[in-house]
Enzyme design. Sequence first.
Site, mmCIF file in Angstrom:
data_model
loop_
_atom_site.group_PDB
_atom_site.id
_atom_site.type_symbol
_atom_site.label_atom_id
_atom_site.label_comp_id
_atom_site.label_asym_id
_atom_site.label_seq_id
_atom_site.Cartn_x
_atom_site.Cartn_y
_atom_site.Cartn_z
ATOM 1 C CG ASP A 564 -2.018 -1.122 1.063
ATOM 2 O OD1 ASP A 564 -1.781 -2.058 0.272
ATOM 3 O OD2 ASP A 564 -3.041 -1.084 1.748
ATOM 4 C CD GLU A 792 -5.112 -4.253 9.270
ATOM 5 O OE1 GLU A 792 -5.032 -4.062 8.043
ATOM 6 O OE2 GLU A 792 -5.793 -3.530 10.027
#
Length: 823
Positions: A564, A792
């Site tokens: 990302d 996460e």
Amino acid sequence: MFRKMSKEIDLSRRNGSSDEHNKKPSIRSSYSWIFCAVLIGGVSWFSYQGYLETRVNSPLDENKVIFPVSPDFPERYWGSFRPGVYFGMKTREPQSLLAGLMWFMPDITSGGNLNLRHLCDQGDNLEQYGWREHDGKNFGVQVIVDQFIQLETTFVTKLGGNHGGDWTARIHVEPRMKDLAGKKVTLFFYLTLDDNGKGLFQPIRMIDNMDVSNLNSSNSVKYLGLFAVHGHTEKLGDFRVSFHHTDEQSIVHTAYLSTNVASPNLVKDVLQSGLRLMEDKKSKERHISLAGALFPKEDTIKQPNFVVHQVTGKLPFQLEVVYESNNFVERDTMLRGETYDFLLQTYRKEFRNQFETKFRLAEKGYSDEEQEFAMSALSNLVGGIGYFYGSSKVQSVHNKEPVPYWNAPLYTAVPSRSFFPRGFLWDEGFHNLIISQWDREISFDIMAHWFDLMNVEGWIPREQILGSEARAHVPEEFVVQRNNQGNPPTFFLVLDTMFKNRRVRDISTLELEQLNRLWPRLVCWYNWFNTSLHGPEPGSYYWKGRETASIRELNPKSLSSGLDDYPRASHPSSEERHLDLRCWIALAAKVMASLADIIGRDGRKYREAFAFLSDNELLNKQHWSPTSKRYADFGYHSTNVTLRRPKANPGQPRPDKIRVVIEEPSLRFVDDTFGYVSLFPLITEILEPGSPQLGQLLTDLRNTNLLWTKYGLRSLSKSSPLYNQRNTEHDPPYWRGPIWININYLVARALHHYSKIDGPHQVRATLLYNELRENLITNILREYQKTGYIWEQYNDSTGAGQGCRPFTGWSSLVLLLMSETYV
């Protein structure tokens, strides 16, 4: 003389006139040919453009890899394949029958808010939920810790007949505090049909199955729910779902809803619209109750596709839901009560025995609590496998607007049930590093579904948002998938670990068949990466999609890389060389060569490609910065870029910050950045054991001012200009500091590899491996004990879990760290 010349001129005119007359047919013919050529060229051009437009959503013309599910694999026909809901059951068929659970606690809620639970939602703020045990086939045990209550949802499947057999779900609810015993909780168990599903439901009310003459007014209010639902679908044939309350004294009220719903993602809204406040005329007790059959007056058929059974009980109490196939052969007893208990306990014992056989944690000296944590990590990953059906939205440069992909199924694990309850291509490779260790058949099944999504170009859409349930929870900006962008080919990691160092005679006939079915698609996938993402010189590659960055981005994101907002060259161009992509393709070439040898294919070009891409001299020439002494990307880069807010016009809202380039870029190494990308030659194990670059990497790895923390490796060094910097005014840092478990696992695996090879760096690799592994396991376990979740990502300063929860996708790789499973 003059006359003679005139005659000659006249003659020449006549002759010329005659020549022109003779030439006219030829000229006309030439014009006709030109016109025809232009017409044919135009038609051909438009036809070719039309052909290019269709390529993005045309499936690859190769045999499917997927094996039929039933009757060949009936044990995976029914399952908890709805990971986005707290509890749900469905088949692996399009337009499946769906079963699901909702609940609320009317005695505790205030202000008229029911806090109705259904979809896994971080906003519900549950203290914990997830599978404690789940084998991916036969059973699952889940614990949900809500504010005042604890629910245990279990299910068991039992094979029989041609439609996956029977299953039973049990929901047991108990208070978390003694003084809440006797308080009321309401459960809703519903049946509906997946998108475009066709079927028949016939609700059978409880009161229809009782002696009404013996019911007083209080009991008649109590028994308004469903006794059973008789149903039929084309795939399932006839079936019956019955509802059983094991302690009738605890039941306060039952009710039902029979109506229509346009889409399964609307079931919660429709259920809420069917709630009414009812009062018992005799006891004056009030109940929030479903209203029964609800159909518009003009609906004369009144055929429901959404049926709900409600039970309100005093804590503790239990509901059993029994699904029985009419096609079941020689059913002895109903799968409930003691029969259910016996089968569930049998499966649980088998699960624990298999877990120890596979991962040997007790043998390694882990405590019971640590083993329970590890079993939960595996179970949440396997229990998070879903079955989806539908079509993606895709677009290529040849399409003006997005177009639908073909309708297709996808059997896949999901990264997070609450935040990402859908399929992600590069995540799935990490998931199957674990799943393939647990059950190779399930892993092959998952890979088969993904590779059957390949189009004629060899491209697979990287994010799968299939069906209305999945689509309803994804922002529109992330729905469309573009065919110049593809996630890292992490399935090669899985295939590498599954077949590394295995002799052909030790591989089963079924697996060899599966590899042969998979091979043509692996070839196309490899070719897509090798040709679509190649860079300006041999051996160079770059992730596409960055050139569409907005002026609000500090550093254009590379979403397709999976990393990302990890910093790349500040100015995207076709001159870029991305280190991680080069290493992924080197890995792919190595695995392709290995698989070719196993199944008797020609793997020469893959061996040559791997030798070329793993050549350390070429690697260093293209990606080693002699100035900073680190591996890096290469491209047009400026080290002086910032976000600044433009001046607002009078009376206008304050504008967002935009990117300002203070120093113009130059073609150079992106060596002001050190982080996960710099580690990829180590991660993919292409560095020679005696390489001085390997030694430098290992030295930098342990530097606490760079990546090292006592919780794991941070994604970006503290010395990097964009460390923990927002990429836009509104986007917090993602891969710019936090600790990610997938990359940490790959680094630990590589360190383990180099610790086993003689060389000048062997001892250092061993020390780093042991310390990194211990840091990761300790922190993930501590945060799980503290918060109830695997996360996460983890904060690089405190180790605290952050991002979404539960994230039992690649963060579950902690299990393989505990068991030291790397091949």
